[in-house]
Design a protein around this motif. Sequence first.
Motif, PDB file in Angstrom:
ATOM      1  N   VAL A   1      48.155  47.716  34.697  1.00  0.00           N
ATOM      2  CA  VAL A   1      46.994  47.092  34.066  1.00  0.00           C
ATOM      3  C   VAL A   1      47.361  46.470  32.726  1.00  0.00           C
ATOM      4  CG1 VAL A   1      44.693  47.524  33.100  1.00  0.00           C
ATOM      5  CG2 VAL A   1      45.398  48.667  35.225  1.00  0.00           C
ATOM      6  N   SER A   2      48.059  47.262  31.905  1.00  0.00           N
ATOM      7  CA  SER A   2      48.358  46.797  30.549  1.00  0.00           C
ATOM      8  C   SER A   2      49.462  47.644  29.951  1.00  0.00           C
ATOM      9  CB  SER A   2      47.091  46.889  29.683  1.00  0.00           C
ATOM     10  OG  SER A   2      47.323  46.375  28.398  1.00  0.00           O
ATOM     11  N   CYS A   3      50.119  47.072  28.938  1.00  0.00           N
ATOM     12  CA  CYS A   3      51.194  47.789  28.242  1.00  0.00           C
ATOM     13  C   CYS A   3      51.217  47.358  26.784  1.00  0.00           C
ATOM     14  CB  CYS A   3      52.541  47.487  28.884  1.00  0.00           C
ATOM     15  SG  CYS A   3      53.931  48.403  28.175  1.00  0.00           S
ATOM     16  N   ILE A   4      51.575  48.289  25.896  1.00  0.00           N
ATOM     17  CA  ILE A   4      51.716  47.961  24.492  1.00  0.00           C
ATOM     18  C   ILE A   4      53.122  48.331  24.042  1.00  0.00           C
ATOM     19  CG2 ILE A   4      50.708  50.171  23.722  1.00  0.00           C
ATOM     20  CD1 ILE A   4      49.471  48.485  21.354  1.00  0.00           C
TER      21      ILE A   4
ATOM     22  N   TYR B   1      50.496  43.340  26.922  1.00  0.00           N
ATOM     23  CA  TYR B   1      50.630  42.653  28.204  1.00  0.00           C
ATOM     24  C   TYR B   1      49.495  43.105  29.115  1.00  0.00           C
ATOM     25  CZ  TYR B   1      55.217  41.923  26.246  1.00  0.00           C
ATOM     26  OH  TYR B   1      56.245  41.574  25.405  1.00  0.00           O
ATOM     27  N   TYR B   2      48.975  42.163  29.873  1.00  0.00           N
ATOM     28  CA  TYR B   2      47.840  42.451  30.746  1.00  0.00           C
ATOM     29  C   TYR B   2      48.042  41.846  32.127  1.00  0.00           C
ATOM     30  CZ  TYR B   2      45.513  43.530  26.342  1.00  0.00           C
ATOM     31  OH  TYR B   2      45.182  44.061  25.116  1.00  0.00           O
ATOM     32  N   ASP B   3      47.570  42.575  33.130  1.00  0.00           N
ATOM     33  CA  ASP B   3      47.494  41.979  34.461  1.00  0.00           C
ATOM     34  C   ASP B   3      46.428  40.895  34.433  1.00  0.00           C
ATOM     35  OD1 ASP B   3      46.046  42.263  37.423  1.00  0.00           O
ATOM     36  OD2 ASP B   3      48.242  42.338  37.454  1.00  0.00           O
ATOM     37  N   ASP B   4      46.627  39.867  35.244  1.00  0.00           N
ATOM     38  CA  ASP B   4      45.680  38.746  35.250  1.00  0.00           C
ATOM     39  C   ASP B   4      44.256  39.199  35.581  1.00  0.00           C
ATOM     40  OD1 ASP B   4      47.952  36.199  36.607  1.00  0.00           O
ATOM     41  OD2 ASP B   4      47.627  36.944  34.564  1.00  0.00           O
ATOM     42  N   SER B   5      44.128  40.247  36.370  1.00  0.00           N
ATOM     43  CA  SER B   5      42.799  40.682  36.804  1.00  0.00           C
ATOM     44  C   SER B   5      41.962  41.266  35.677  1.00  0.00           C
ATOM     45  CB  SER B   5      42.936  41.711  37.933  1.00  0.00           C
ATOM     46  OG  SER B   5      43.563  42.882  37.461  1.00  0.00           O
ATOM     47  N   VAL B   6      42.597  41.644  34.565  1.00  0.00           N
ATOM     48  CA  VAL B   6      41.853  42.260  33.465  1.00  0.00           C
ATOM     49  C   VAL B   6      41.954  41.459  32.176  1.00  0.00           C
ATOM     50  CG1 VAL B   6      42.266  44.529  34.496  1.00  0.00           C
ATOM     51  CG2 VAL B   6      43.726  43.739  32.606  1.00  0.00           C
ATOM     52  N   LYS B   7      42.748  40.401  32.196  1.00  0.00           N
ATOM     53  CA  LYS B   7      42.958  39.607  30.977  1.00  0.00           C
ATOM     54  C   LYS B   7      41.623  39.062  30.476  1.00  0.00           C
ATOM     55  CE  LYS B   7      46.953  37.770  31.254  1.00  0.00           C
ATOM     56  NZ  LYS B   7      48.070  36.877  31.630  1.00  0.00           N
ATOM     57  N   GLY B   8      41.380  39.229  29.185  1.00  0.00           N
ATOM     58  CA  GLY B   8      40.142  38.754  28.595  1.00  0.00           C
ATOM     59  C   GLY B   8      39.011  39.769  28.651  1.00  0.00           C
ATOM     60  N   ARG B   9      39.190  40.834  29.426  1.00  0.00           N
ATOM     61  CA  ARG B   9      38.155  41.876  29.525  1.00  0.00           C
ATOM     62  C   ARG B   9      38.628  43.214  28.961  1.00  0.00           C
ATOM     63  NH1 ARG B   9      36.548  43.687  34.368  1.00  0.00           N
ATOM     64  NH2 ARG B   9      38.554  43.258  35.390  1.00  0.00           N
ATOM     65  N   PHE B  10      39.907  43.530  29.114  1.00  0.00           N
ATOM     66  CA  PHE B  10      40.466  44.800  28.656  1.00  0.00           C
ATOM     67  C   PHE B  10      41.320  44.565  27.421  1.00  0.00           C
ATOM     68  CE2 PHE B  10      40.621  47.235  32.995  1.00  0.00           C
ATOM     69  CZ  PHE B  10      39.297  46.904  33.210  1.00  0.00           C
TER      70      PHE B  10
ATOM     71  N   GLN C   1      40.266  49.660  25.993  1.00  0.00           N
ATOM     72  CA  GLN C   1      38.865  49.250  25.953  1.00  0.00           C
ATOM     73  C   GLN C   1      38.605  48.340  27.139  1.00  0.00           C
ATOM     74  OE1 GLN C   1      36.314  50.089  23.735  1.00  0.00           O
ATOM     75  NE2 GLN C   1      35.007  48.972  25.189  1.00  0.00           N
ATOM     76  N   MET C   2      37.644  48.715  27.963  1.00  0.00           N
ATOM     77  CA  MET C   2      37.353  47.966  29.181  1.00  0.00           C
ATOM     78  C   MET C   2      35.935  47.432  29.108  1.00  0.00           C
ATOM     79  SD  MET C   2      39.130  50.454  32.030  1.00  0.00           S
ATOM     80  CE  MET C   2      37.846  51.681  31.930  1.00  0.00           C
ATOM     81  N   ASN C   3      35.798  46.123  29.082  1.00  0.00           N
ATOM     82  CA  ASN C   3      34.494  45.457  29.008  1.00  0.00           C
ATOM     83  C   ASN C   3      34.228  44.656  30.275  1.00  0.00           C
ATOM     84  OD1 ASN C   3      34.234  46.411  26.347  1.00  0.00           O
ATOM     85  ND2 ASN C   3      35.213  44.581  25.513  1.00  0.00           N
ATOM     86  N   ARG C   4      32.973  44.327  30.489  1.00  0.00           N
ATOM     87  CA  ARG C   4      32.535  43.521  31.655  1.00  0.00           C
ATOM     88  C   ARG C   4      33.138  44.081  32.938  1.00  0.00           C
ATOM     89  NH1 ARG C   4      34.453  39.349  28.503  1.00  0.00           N
ATOM     90  NH2 ARG C   4      35.603  38.386  30.213  1.00  0.00           N
ATOM     91  N   LEU C   5      32.959  45.359  33.118  1.00  0.00           N
ATOM     92  CA  LEU C   5      33.531  46.031  34.283  1.00  0.00           C
ATOM     93  C   LEU C   5      32.879  45.555  35.571  1.00  0.00           C
ATOM     94  CD1 LEU C   5      33.846  49.536  32.677  1.00  0.00           C
ATOM     95  CD2 LEU C   5      35.734  48.305  33.749  1.00  0.00           C
ATOM     96  N   THR C   6      33.685  45.503  36.616  1.00  0.00           N
ATOM     97  CA  THR C   6      33.196  45.137  37.954  1.00  0.00           C
ATOM     98  C   THR C   6      33.531  46.270  38.925  1.00  0.00           C
ATOM     99  OG1 THR C   6      35.217  44.110  38.774  1.00  0.00           O
ATOM    100  CG2 THR C   6      33.784  42.739  37.390  1.00  0.00           C
ATOM    101  N   VAL C   7      32.936  46.224  40.091  1.00  0.00           N
ATOM    102  CA  VAL C   7      33.184  47.277  41.086  1.00  0.00           C
ATOM    103  C   VAL C   7      34.661  47.308  41.483  1.00  0.00           C
ATOM    104  CG1 VAL C   7      30.834  47.334  41.953  1.00  0.00           C
ATOM    105  CG2 VAL C   7      32.498  45.761  42.982  1.00  0.00           C
ATOM    106  N   GLU C   8      35.347  46.166  41.341  1.00  0.00           N
ATOM    107  CA  GLU C   8      36.769  46.106  41.673  1.00  0.00           C
ATOM    108  C   GLU C   8      37.628  46.867  40.682  1.00  0.00           C
ATOM    109  OE1 GLU C   8      34.696  43.323  43.972  1.00  0.00           O
ATOM    110  OE2 GLU C   8      34.787  43.324  41.777  1.00  0.00           O
ATOM    111  N   ASP C   9      37.059  47.262  39.552  1.00  0.00           N
ATOM    112  CA  ASP C   9      37.789  48.061  38.557  1.00  0.00           C
ATOM    113  C   ASP C   9      37.735  49.551  38.881  1.00  0.00           C
ATOM    114  OD1 ASP C   9      36.453  45.807  36.127  1.00  0.00           O
ATOM    115  OD2 ASP C   9      38.535  45.842  36.879  1.00  0.00           O
ATOM    116  N   THR C  10      36.986  49.933  39.886  1.00  0.00           N
ATOM    117  CA  THR C  10      36.887  51.335  40.264  1.00  0.00           C
ATOM    118  C   THR C  10      38.252  51.861  40.716  1.00  0.00           C
ATOM    119  OG1 THR C  10      34.568  51.186  40.916  1.00  0.00           O
ATOM    120  CG2 THR C  10      35.861  52.942  41.923  1.00  0.00           C
TER     121      THR C  10
END
Length: 128
Positions: free
Chosen positions: A48-51, A59-68, A82-91
């Motif tokens: 998902v992401s790395c610091i 670094y972010y996966d494209d599926s979460v870029k701009g939201r996480f 921090q996870m914003n604008r969550l969708t069911v696909e984030d489950t």
Amino acid sequence: EVRLVESGGGLVQAGGSLRLSCTDSGFGFENYAISWFRQAPGKEREGVSCISRTDGNTYYDDSVKGRFTISSDSAKNTVYLQMNRLTVEDTAVYYCAADRSKTCSFYRTMGRRGMDYWGTGTPVTVSS
């Protein structure tokens, strides 16, 4: 030895937010790049992401870029997601992981196979 503990998961409605925490109860946390992975039922664990610990790059996966957003608080030995604008696909169950590259190079080149330590995970469920 690094011992990772995740917290902050739970049930949230689509469009909502959650903040996950990854805390080290051992020592040496600052010497490892810290990543977040997730695993949905029936699917492989994915990054998902790395610091980075050397320059703070993220670094972010494209599926979460701009939201996480991944961040680090060295005084608390904690990395947040921090996870914003969550969708069911984030489950999924969300895991934090540590790798000795410090720069996220193992995360970017090897994914989950490059990690040295894992937490036990925290579940996130997003309802529609």
